[in-house]
Enzyme design. Structure first.
Site, PDB file in Angstrom:
ATOM      1  N   TYR A 100       0.842  -1.188   0.000  1.00  0.00           N
ATOM      2  CA  TYR A 100       0.000   0.000   0.000  1.00  0.00           C
ATOM      3  C   TYR A 100       0.882   1.244   0.000  1.00  0.00           C
ATOM      4  O   TYR A 100       1.892   1.300   0.703  1.00  0.00           O
ATOM      5  CB  TYR A 100      -0.910   0.008   1.238  1.00  0.00           C
ATOM      6  CG  TYR A 100      -1.745   1.273   1.336  1.00  0.00           C
ATOM      7  CD1 TYR A 100      -3.027   1.322   0.803  1.00  0.00           C
ATOM      8  CD2 TYR A 100      -1.226   2.424   1.936  1.00  0.00           C
ATOM      9  CE1 TYR A 100      -3.768   2.488   0.855  1.00  0.00           C
ATOM     10  CE2 TYR A 100      -1.974   3.595   1.985  1.00  0.00           C
ATOM     11  CZ  TYR A 100      -3.238   3.622   1.452  1.00  0.00           C
ATOM     12  OH  TYR A 100      -3.978   4.780   1.495  1.00  0.00           O
ATOM     13  N   GLU A 185      -3.618   7.465  -4.148  1.00  0.00           N
ATOM     14  CA  GLU A 185      -3.474   6.195  -3.451  1.00  0.00           C
ATOM     15  C   GLU A 185      -3.270   5.031  -4.421  1.00  0.00           C
ATOM     16  O   GLU A 185      -3.946   4.960  -5.451  1.00  0.00           O
ATOM     17  CB  GLU A 185      -4.740   5.951  -2.621  1.00  0.00           C
ATOM     18  CG  GLU A 185      -4.682   4.734  -1.729  1.00  0.00           C
ATOM     19  CD  GLU A 185      -6.013   4.475  -1.035  1.00  0.00           C
ATOM     20  OE1 GLU A 185      -6.089   4.683   0.182  1.00  0.00           O
ATOM     21  OE2 GLU A 185      -6.977   4.081  -1.713  1.00  0.00           O
TER      22      GLU A 185
END
Ligand code: GDP
Ligand code: MN
Length: 373
Positions: A100, A185
Site C-alpha cells: 500500500y 493512493e
C-alpha cells in the site's frame, strides 16, 4: 472530485508510474483480441468506489470469448449504488505481494501525510496503526531524500525493488502536488512474481477548489445522475440516494442531521437538497420542483431560518405547490427568523408544521408507512 480508476491511471502514466497494460471498453463488442493485451486479463468494473472485488466487480479471463462474456455480465451491474458503464480490461498481474502507498492531507497536522503499508489490497482503515508507515511532509520543504529512504526501507523488499519504490513514491508525490490532489493512493501496489512494482489500482481525488486550473478534469465522464447534473447547473446541491423520502434542509450540517434523524425513526432519504442561504422565494420554488423530479413518496422540509428567512421558504413552497398537479405528503419544520409568518403561510397551504427535528422526522416516516412503503 474523485477520478475513476482508468482516468487516475492515465494520470499515473503521465507521471511515469508503472500501471498494467489495458484498454477501456463500454461494450463487449469493443473487445477484439485480449491475447494482444496479455494471456490472462483482469476485468475491472469502473465505478468510483473501492471494494469492487467482493461485489463482483473484479473478474479474470484467459480468452477473448471468456472476457467478452464477463464484460457483458458486468456492464449494467450495480456496485454499491453505482451502475457499471465501462470495464477496464488489463493484463492480469502475477502477484507476489500486495503493498500500500498513499498520500493525503493531514488537516490537523497542517501537513501532507504519506502512508505506507506492507499489507495492501485491504482497506487501509482496517489496518492497525502499528502496521502503517506514516510520514508527514512539510508543504514548503517538500519530500526529502532521507524521508524517501526511510519509508522504502520499511517495506519487505530487496535493494533493487526499494529503488523502484523510491522512484514511484517521488513520482506520486510530484503528481499529488502538481495535480492539486487531496488523495493519491495505490492499493494494491503489486510486487509481481518477476519482481516488478506495478500500480494495480489507482485512486485520485482532486481538490474541487483547484478545478479552475485543471480544465482537463471537467471532461471526465461524470458520475452524477442526470437530475444531480441539472441541479448542479442551477447551483443547487442535490444528491440522490436509494430511499423514498425527499429531504430539503439548509446548510450541510442540518441536512446531514435530518438524514440521520430519519434513519433513527426507520426512514431513509431518497434525495436530499441543501437549500443553502437564500432570500429569494423563486429559488426555493425551483429547488422544490427539482426535488419533485426525483419522485419521492414523501417530502421532509427542515429549515432553520437565519440568512434564509422562514417566510421566504414558506412562500417559495406555496408557489411551487400551485404548479403541481399531484401533491406529495409533506412533513415540515421551520424555525428561526420570521417563523410565525412562515407557519401561517404553511397552515394556509394545508400543512401541519412540526416543532422539533425529531417530530418532523417521525412524521415523515409515518407518512411513508401509511403509503404502504
Ligand atoms: P478494489 O477492491 O475496488 O479496490 O479493486 P482493486 O483494483 O484494488 O482489486 C482488488 C483485488 O483484486 C486486489 O487487491 C487483488 O487481490 C485482486 N486483483 C486486482 N488486479 C489483479 C491482477 O491483475 N492479478 C491478480 N492476481 N489479482 C488482482
Ligand atoms: Mn483497490
Amino acid at each position: 472530485m474523485d477520478l475513476i480508476e482508468y482516468k487516475a491511471k492515465e494520470v499515473f502514466r503521465k507521471y511515469g508510474i508503472p500501471t498494467p497494460k489495458g484498454v477501456l471498453v463500454k461494450s463487449h463488442s469493443e473487445l477484439t483480441r485480449v491475447e494482444d493485451i496479455a494471456p490472462k486479463v483482469v476485468l475491472k468494473a469502473q465505478v468510483p468506489i473501492g471494494g469492487r472485488g467482493k461485489a463482483g466487480g473484479i473478474k479474470f479471463a484467459s480468452s477473448t470469448d471468456e472476457a467478452k462474456a464477463r464484460v457483458s455480465e458486468m456492464l449494467g451491474m450495480i456496485i454499491r449504488g453505482f451502475k457499471v458503464g465501462s470495464v477496464l480490461v488489463e493484463e492480469a498481474l502475477d502477484i507476489s505481494k500486495e503493498l500500500y502507498l498513499g498520500i493525503t492531507i493531514d488537516r490537523s497536522a497542517k501537513d501532507h501525510l504519506i502512508i505506507g503499508a506492507a499489507e495492501g489490497g485491504v482497506e487501509i482503515e482496517s489496518l492497525p496503526d502499528g502496521k502503517l508507515i506514516k510520514t508527514h511532509v512539510r508543504a514548503l520543504a517538500g519530500l526529502q531524500s532521507y524521508q524517501v529512504r526511510d519509508i522504502v526501507s520499511k517495506y519487505p523488499l530487496n535493494a533493487e525493488q526499494q529503488k523502484a519504490l523510491a522512484d514511484i513514491l517521488r513520482k506520486l508525490f510530484t503528481l499529488y502536488v502538481k495535480e492539486d490532489a487531496t488523495l493519491a493512493e495505490i492499493n494494491p501496489l503489486v510486487l509481481t512474481k518477476d519482481g516488478r512494482l506495478v500500480a494495480a489500482d489507482a485512486k485520485l481525488s482532486i481538490d474541487d477548489d483547484s478545478l479552475y486550473r485543471h480544465k482537463e478534469y471537467e471532461r471526465v465522464e461524470s458520475d452524477l445522475t442526470p437530475l444531480e447534473m441539472k441541479a448542479k447547473q442551477k447551483g443547487i446541491a442535490l444528491i440522490q440516494l436509494d430511499g423514498r423520502i425527499g429531504v430539503i434542509a439548509n446548510g450541510a450540517g442540518l441536512t446531514m442531521a435530518t438524514l440521520d434523524s430519519l434513519e433513527i425513526y426507520g426512514g431513509k432519504g431518497g434525495v436530499f437538497l441543501d437549500l443553502g442561504g437564500t432570500d429569494d422565494p423563486e429559488r426555493v420554488t425551483e429547488a422544490f420542483m427539482l426535488l419533485q423530479e426525483a419522485n419521492p413518496s414523501v417530502i421532509l422540509i427542515n429549515i432553520f431560518g437565519g440568512i434564509t428567512k422562514c417566510d421566504t421558504v414558506a412562500e417559495g413552497i406555496r408557489n411551487a405547490l400551485s404548479n403541481l398537479k399531484k401533491r406529495v405528503p409533506t412533513a415540515v419544520r421551520i424555525r428561526g427568523l420570521n417563523e410565525e409568518r412562515a407557519k401561517e403561510i404553511l397552515r394556509d397551504a394545508g400543512f401541519v408544521p412540526c416543532d422539533t427535528m425529531a417530530e418532523v422526522a417521525r412524521t415523515a416516516v409515518e407518512m411513508e408507512r401509511k403509503l404502504g412503503g
